[in-house]
Design a protein around this motif. Structure first.
Motif, PDB file in Angstrom:
ATOM      1  N   GLY A 250       0.806  -1.207   0.000  1.00 35.24           N
ATOM      2  CA  GLY A 250       0.000   0.000   0.000  1.00 35.24           C
ATOM      3  C   GLY A 250       0.846   1.267   0.000  1.00 35.24           C
ATOM      4  O   GLY A 250       0.318   2.367  -0.020  1.00 35.24           O
ATOM      5  N   ALA A 251       2.177   1.102   0.025  1.00 34.59           N
ATOM      6  CA  ALA A 251       3.107   2.246   0.061  1.00 34.59           C
ATOM      7  C   ALA A 251       2.725   3.238   1.155  1.00 34.59           C
ATOM      8  O   ALA A 251       2.722   4.446   0.958  1.00 34.59           O
ATOM      9  N   LEU A 252       2.386   2.726   2.316  1.00 35.49           N
ATOM     10  CA  LEU A 252       1.955   3.586   3.419  1.00 35.49           C
ATOM     11  C   LEU A 252       3.109   3.821   4.381  1.00 35.49           C
ATOM     12  O   LEU A 252       3.949   2.947   4.573  1.00 35.49           O
ATOM     13  N   ALA A 253       3.147   5.018   4.957  1.00 33.92           N
ATOM     14  CA  ALA A 253       4.116   5.243   6.023  1.00 33.92           C
ATOM     15  C   ALA A 253       3.600   4.488   7.244  1.00 33.92           C
ATOM     16  O   ALA A 253       2.456   4.664   7.640  1.00 33.92           O
ATOM     17  N   ASP A 258      -2.550   7.828   7.273  1.00 28.34           N
ATOM     18  CA  ASP A 258      -2.992   7.079   6.102  1.00 28.34           C
ATOM     19  C   ASP A 258      -3.062   5.588   6.385  1.00 28.34           C
ATOM     20  O   ASP A 258      -3.929   4.887   5.874  1.00 28.34           O
ATOM     21  N   VAL A 261      -6.250   4.919   8.100  1.00 30.76           N
ATOM     22  CA  VAL A 261      -7.386   4.966   7.173  1.00 30.76           C
ATOM     23  C   VAL A 261      -7.431   3.681   6.350  1.00 30.76           C
ATOM     24  O   VAL A 261      -8.492   3.067   6.178  1.00 30.76           O
ATOM     25  N   ALA A 262      -6.262   3.253   5.866  1.00 31.71           N
ATOM     26  CA  ALA A 262      -6.202   2.040   5.050  1.00 31.71           C
ATOM     27  C   ALA A 262      -6.659   0.820   5.852  1.00 31.71           C
ATOM     28  O   ALA A 262      -7.311  -0.079   5.317  1.00 31.71           O
ATOM     29  N   SER A 267      -7.884  -2.110   3.125  1.00 34.86           N
ATOM     30  CA  SER A 267      -7.259  -2.097   1.806  1.00 34.86           C
ATOM     31  C   SER A 267      -5.955  -2.882   1.740  1.00 34.86           C
ATOM     32  O   SER A 267      -5.310  -2.902   0.730  1.00 34.86           O
ATOM     33  N   SER A 402      10.696   3.478   0.103  1.00 32.61           N
ATOM     34  CA  SER A 402       9.516   4.237  -0.281  1.00 32.61           C
ATOM     35  C   SER A 402       9.649   4.749  -1.717  1.00 32.61           C
ATOM     36  O   SER A 402       8.668   4.791  -2.459  1.00 32.61           O
ATOM     37  N   THR A 406       6.941   4.015  -4.687  1.00 36.79           N
ATOM     38  CA  THR A 406       6.241   5.038  -5.459  1.00 36.79           C
ATOM     39  C   THR A 406       6.741   5.099  -6.905  1.00 36.79           C
ATOM     40  O   THR A 406       6.349   5.981  -7.658  1.00 36.79           O
TER      41      THR A 406
END
Lengths: 427, 286
Positions: A250-253, A258, A261-262, A267, A402, A406
């Motif tokens: 999910g490329a989330l920090a 975020d 939320v994910a 997700s 990261s 991205t």
């Protein structure tokens, strides 16, 4: 009539307020006006101390304890400035495992707990945990271990089912004895349900793999930077980055807004979860996801991720009392209770091998036997050596991962740049 | 009567400034303090430090992207407010509202607006058929997002300052211009702007200082937060002050951090002087 009453009420409030202010100032300026010793304890996230502190105060009527909580990333920066300024630090401060090596360098700012008899306690902790908190060949005891972060892997049952994968936690654990097999499961999952990410972030996978090796960025022998030469680092990086290249993350920090939320939006399907992360997942995913998350064994066996220490800065006025409190909070009896309340895994064998602990299950995680899972993981745990500059180098590699996630850089370019930057940071 | 001022200035202004200069000439660790005099070594290293130049570039880019639209929008807003509007006091107080709200709260809201997966801006873009933008990962996108935060916060504040100045412009000047048949735009450029020139210069200087010290908005926009302080995975929106913070408070290198602080001070001085000159020319041309 009402007007007058209102006016009266206002002036009474004002007087009361003024009185409180005066009282507050008096209390603050005079220190222990009521003859009580005031101790403060500076922590981040949830150490599970609230009820314990109340109990301690009840048993020690002469002591008053104040708990100060800030976010983890601020906590250590704040502590550093307080140590530099010579004032403002709490009487007892928590230091996270990733940061303790850095603070070990400034040990003259801390009380040597050995002077208060800490050495007698050595046998309580897993040997590696004790060693992380000491320096000078064990003669300087900087911190007493709190929890540890033995590793597991959390997964969403409903998403696994939708992808045609097993949902039973033992069967899931058997899917991925190694990280290579974890990648294969990721491919299967993505083929079946391409719209859902398999894992939250490459960074956490990377850290989990790295935490299962004996040495990471720094050599155990002389603390020199070996991130460029140590094959394990590059292997872990490449493996985690491959998930990012295939857009399976999910490329989330990690643990960011975020990320929460994910979690709520379901997700992603898996995330690495040290014992303390269960509370974060539960908080992020919310009650409506109760029973949907489950805990399985992590690929590659146990690893240590996180876990903290309690230290006493030299600027405290009450080193003796602070030590007694830290000793009590980290004793096996209290560690056991913290585990049951918050899920933070004890770092003392007497605590994590205790039948009460091993029998603990977590209802939110579909009744997973977390006591058994994390206890087993703790048994097979091989601690990683943390260099003095670990905390400086780690973000460099995380940023590089990261960039792969991205799509800004290829894995090898990102890794080369990270090594170059890390060499600078570790100078 | 002047003496107390100098005492206060000496303690809170001059001393920190000089102490920072002193620290910048040393290898100075945040916790352990002075590790030895190194002369200008920190400055020499700074000049060959790619991250420093990157941060300087980002700062200038963010400064231009936020200050220019902000001041023009403020001028326009002030002109509107200067006209006889109904509910004047309400509008005048209203424009200041964004500035009163805590910057942390603003950053939180904007971070959600500009979220990659579930953000409002991307949802709106989706309606008109534009692909979602990764607002934090792309350089230009992150600069736009952060600038929008700054513009939102400071436009009203500057508008009120302009408004105050506009109110003191003699009304008969406008009346005679109108009688001569000048358009509203012509009046604005030929009478309003030159009349409030000193105020424009003031806001330009203040915005320059604020813009060059941009910190909280980008720092809170960074998903990694203060844990990394690098302003994105590629330092794509790391400003000078963020770099200063990273060096000083995450890497504990107080000496280097102080050197950045001093260079920043000089940069602000230069940019302010340049701006002052440019703004004076523009304002006097009309």
């Amino acid at each position: 009539m009402s007007r007058t009453l209102g006016g009266r009420a206002t002036s009474i409030t004002a007087v009361a307020l003024a009185a409180t202010l005066v009282a507050a100032c008096g209390g603050g300026g005079g220190g222990a006006g009521d003859g009580k010793i005031k101790l403060s304890i500076g922590i981040f996230s949830d150490f599970g101390y609230t009820t314990l502190i109340k109990e301690y105060q009840a048993a020690h009527p002469d002591i008053e304890i104040e708990q100060r909580t800030v976010k983890m990333e601020q906590h250590h920066t704040q502590l550093a400035t307080q140590l530099a300024g010579g004032r403002g630090a709490a009487d007892i401060v928590a230091i996270e495992e990733g940061n303790i090596a850095q603070f070990r360098q400034s040990k003259d700012k801390f009380v040597n707990l050995a002077d208060h008899g800490a050495k007698e306690l050595e046998g309580q902790w897993a040997a590696w945990k004790w060693n992380q908190g000491t320096t000078d060949g064990g003669n300087f005891v900087l911190g007493l271990g709190t929890d540890m972060g033995s590793l597991a892997l959390c997964y969403r049952r409903d998403l696994f089912e939708a992808a045609g994968l097993p949902t039973d936690r033992d069967a899931v654990g058997e899917l991925w004895p190694t990280w290579d097999e974890y990648l294969k499961v990721a491919d299967t999952f993505t083929r079946a349900t391409p719209d859902v990410k398999f894992v939250d972030t490459a960074q956490n996978v990377y850290k989990a793999i790295l935490d299962q090796t004996e040495e990471g960025y720094f050599a155990k022998a002389d603390d020199s930077f070996i991130g460029g030469e140590n094959d394990k680092v590059e292997q872990a990086f490449t493996l985690a980055a491959s998930l990012g290249e295939k857009k399976q993350t999910g490329a989330l920090a990690p643990f960011s807004q975020d990320w929460n939320v994910a979690l709520k939006q379901a997700s992603f399907a898996t995330t690495t979860c040290p014992a303390w992360a269960l509370a974060l997942i539960k908080a992020g995913a919310g009650d409506e996801a109760a029973g949907k998350w489950d805990v399985a064994a992590a690929p590659g066996g146990g690893g240590n991720w996180g876990g903290s220490f309690l230290a006493v800065p030299k600027q405290t006025e009450h080193p003796g009392e602070a030590y007694e409190l830290a000793k009590w909070l980290t004793a096996p009896e209290q560690q056991k209770r913290i585990f049951k309340e918050t899920g933070n895994l004890p770092s003392e064998p007497a605590a994590y091998q205790d039948p009460e602990v091993t029998a603990t299950t977590n209802e939110y995680f579909n009744g997973a036997p977390v006591g058994k899972i994390f206890g087993n993981s703790a048994e097979s745990l091989k601690p990683t050596y943390r260099g003095t500059k670990d905390a400086k180098v780690t973000p460099v590699f995380n940023n590089a991962l990261s960039r792969v996630e991205t799509g800004k850089q290829s894995t090898s370019d990102a890794f080369d740049e990270a090594v170059r930057e890390a060499r600078d940071a570790a100078k | 009567m002047i003496a107390p001022f100098f005492v206060v200035f000496g303690v809170f202004g001059l001393y920190p400034l000089l102490h920072t200069a002193w620290v910048s000439l040393h290898d100075w660790q945040l916790i352990d303090g002075d590790q030895g005099f190194t002369g200008l070594a920190n400055y020499a290293e700074l000049l060959s430090d790619g991250h420093f130049w990157n941060a300087l570039g980002n700062t200038v880019s963010l400064f231009l992207l936020s200050t220019i639209p902000q001041l023009f929008a403020a001028l326009g807003l002030a002109t509107l407010l200067d006209r006889g509007l109904r509910g004047r006091a309400f509008w005048r107080a209203g424009v200041l509202l964004p500035n009163v709200i805590s910057v942390a709260a603003v950053a939180l809201v904007f971070a959600q607006l500009f979220g990659r997966d579930f953000g409002v801006v991307n949802a709106l873009l989706g309606v008109v058929g534009v692909d979602p933008v990764d607002w934090r990962a792309e350089t230009w996108a992150s600069h736009l997002a952060i600038s929008s935060m700054v513009v939102w916060r400071w436009t009203g504040y500057n508008a009120l300052i302009y408004l105050a100045a506009m109110q003191s412009v003699p009304k008969d000047m406008y009346e005679s211009a109108m009688l001569d048949g000048a358009s509203r735009l012509r009046v604005f450029w030929s009478i309003t702007v030159p009349s409030i020139r000193p105020t424009i210069l003031f806001t330009v200087i203040v915005s320059t200082i604020g813009g060059m010290q941009l910190f909280v908005e980008p720092q809170l926009f960074d998903p990694g937060g203060t844990a990394t302080g690098t302003g994105g995975d590629d330092r794509q929106f790391q400003t000078l002050v963020m770099y200063l913070y990273e060096k000083g408070f995450r890497l504990f290198d107080a000496g280097y951090s102080s050197a950045i602080a001093w260079v920043l001070f000089l940069v602000i001085l230069v940019v302010a002087v340049v701006n002052f000159a440019v703004a004076r020319r523009i304002a006097s041309k009309g």
